[in-house]
Scaffold this motif. Structure first.
Motif, PDB file in Angstrom:
ATOM      1  N   PRO A   1       0.754  -5.906   6.022  1.00  9.52           N
ATOM      2  CA  PRO A   1       0.186  -7.298   6.305  1.00  9.52           C
ATOM      3  C   PRO A   1      -1.150  -7.234   5.436  1.00  9.52           C
ATOM      4  CG  PRO A   1       0.017  -5.877   8.352  1.00  9.52           C
ATOM      5  CD  PRO A   1       1.006  -5.245   7.266  1.00  9.52           C
ATOM      6  N   SER A   2      -1.622  -8.494   5.506  1.00  7.70           N
ATOM      7  CA  SER A   2      -3.164  -8.637   4.468  1.00  7.70           C
ATOM      8  C   SER A   2      -3.880  -7.921   5.484  1.00  7.70           C
ATOM      9  CB  SER A   2      -3.394  -9.929   4.641  1.00  7.70           C
ATOM     10  OG  SER A   2      -4.821 -10.219   4.135  1.00  7.70           O
TER      11      SER A   2
ATOM     12  N   ALA B   1       0.775  -1.140   0.105  1.00 15.58           N
ATOM     13  CA  ALA B   1       0.090   0.115  -0.041  1.00 15.58           C
ATOM     14  C   ALA B   1       0.853   1.126   0.129  1.00 15.58           C
ATOM     15  CB  ALA B   1      -0.706  -0.031   1.284  1.00 15.58           C
ATOM     16  N   ASP B   2       0.720   2.234  -0.902  1.00 18.85           N
ATOM     17  CA  ASP B   2       1.420   3.113  -1.224  1.00 18.85           C
ATOM     18  C   ASP B   2       2.972   2.948  -1.237  1.00 18.85           C
ATOM     19  OD1 ASP B   2      -0.970   4.824  -0.722  1.00 18.85           O
ATOM     20  OD2 ASP B   2      -0.749   4.967   1.463  1.00 18.85           O
ATOM     21  N   GLY B   3       3.265   2.015  -1.856  1.00 17.54           N
ATOM     22  CA  GLY B   3       4.762   1.488  -2.044  1.00 17.54           C
ATOM     23  C   GLY B   3       5.361   0.762  -0.976  1.00 17.54           C
ATOM     24  N   GLU B   4       4.616   0.626   0.244  1.00 14.31           N
ATOM     25  CA  GLU B   4       5.005  -0.002   1.257  1.00 14.31           C
ATOM     26  C   GLU B   4       4.577  -1.486   1.539  1.00 14.31           C
ATOM     27  OE1 GLU B   4       5.644   2.074   4.968  1.00 14.31           O
ATOM     28  OE2 GLU B   4       5.909   3.938   3.861  1.00 14.31           O
ATOM     29  N   ARG B   5       5.227  -2.406   1.966  1.00 11.66           N
ATOM     30  CA  ARG B   5       4.780  -3.634   2.161  1.00 11.66           C
ATOM     31  C   ARG B   5       3.963  -3.748   3.305  1.00 11.66           C
ATOM     32  NH1 ARG B   5       7.967  -9.588   1.825  1.00 11.66           N
ATOM     33  NH2 ARG B   5       6.135 -10.744   2.446  1.00 11.66           N
TER      34      ARG B   5
ATOM     35  N   THR C   1      -6.486  -2.950  11.467  1.00 12.70           N
ATOM     36  CA  THR C   1      -6.189  -2.041  12.501  1.00 12.70           C
ATOM     37  C   THR C   1      -6.916  -0.690  12.242  1.00 12.70           C
ATOM     38  OG1 THR C   1      -4.592  -2.879  13.343  1.00 12.70           O
ATOM     39  CG2 THR C   1      -4.742  -1.035  14.318  1.00 12.70           C
ATOM     40  N   CYS C   2      -7.453   0.058  12.890  1.00  9.58           N
ATOM     41  CA  CYS C   2      -8.276   1.474  12.716  1.00  9.58           C
ATOM     42  C   CYS C   2      -7.058   2.453  12.812  1.00  9.58           C
ATOM     43  CB  CYS C   2      -9.110   1.961  13.892  1.00  9.58           C
ATOM     44  SG  CYS C   2      -9.772   3.743  13.720  1.00  9.58           S
TER      45      CYS C   2
END
Length: 127
Positions: free
Chosen positions: A52-53, A46-50, A59-60
């Motif tokens: 977790p699923s 997400a946004d170029g960063e790895r 998490t909020c």
């Protein structure tokens, strides 16, 4: 360990925290890989960063709560559009009622909170 990228898929999800009512959307690139032993595994970015699923333990981002509802993309943005104040009429002229409301109510800055859980769940309410 060598890995072979089989496919990359883009998916987006909408999230709503059941603890604080915060809602957000996030797009993910999902890379399906096969390692040298033939085992399949998935990498989310997400946004170029790895990351977790998002489907395992969301998490909020506002309060850190873990009771988060996951929905299809577009749910949060649809509710946000419904909550926006209406635009001026076609000619750019306001009606007298709109002018009186505009002068009676001072302009407020951006809201301190994103939106409430009840606002998100309103489209799902059965009548």
């Amino acid at each position: 360990m060598s890995e072979i990228a089989a496919a990359t898929v883009r998916e987006a999800y909408a999230f709503a925290c059941m603890r604080c009512g915060y809602g957000w959307e996030q797009a993910y690139e999902i890379q399906h890989h096969v390692d040298s032993s033939g085992s399949a595994f998935v990498v989310y970015t997400a946004d170029g960063e790895r990351v977790p699923s998002p489907l395992s333990t969301p998490t909020c981002v506002n309060c850190g709560g873990h009771v988060v509802r996951i929905m299809r993309a577009g749910r949060v943005s649809t509710v946000q559009q419904l909550l926006k104040p209406p635009q001026a009429t076609a000619g750019g002229q306001e009606t007298p009622e709109e002018m009186s409301v505009a002068t009676a109510v001072p302009a407020a800055g951006p809201p301190a909170r994103h939106w409430q859980l009840s606002d998100l769940l309103r489209p799902f309410h059965r009548r």
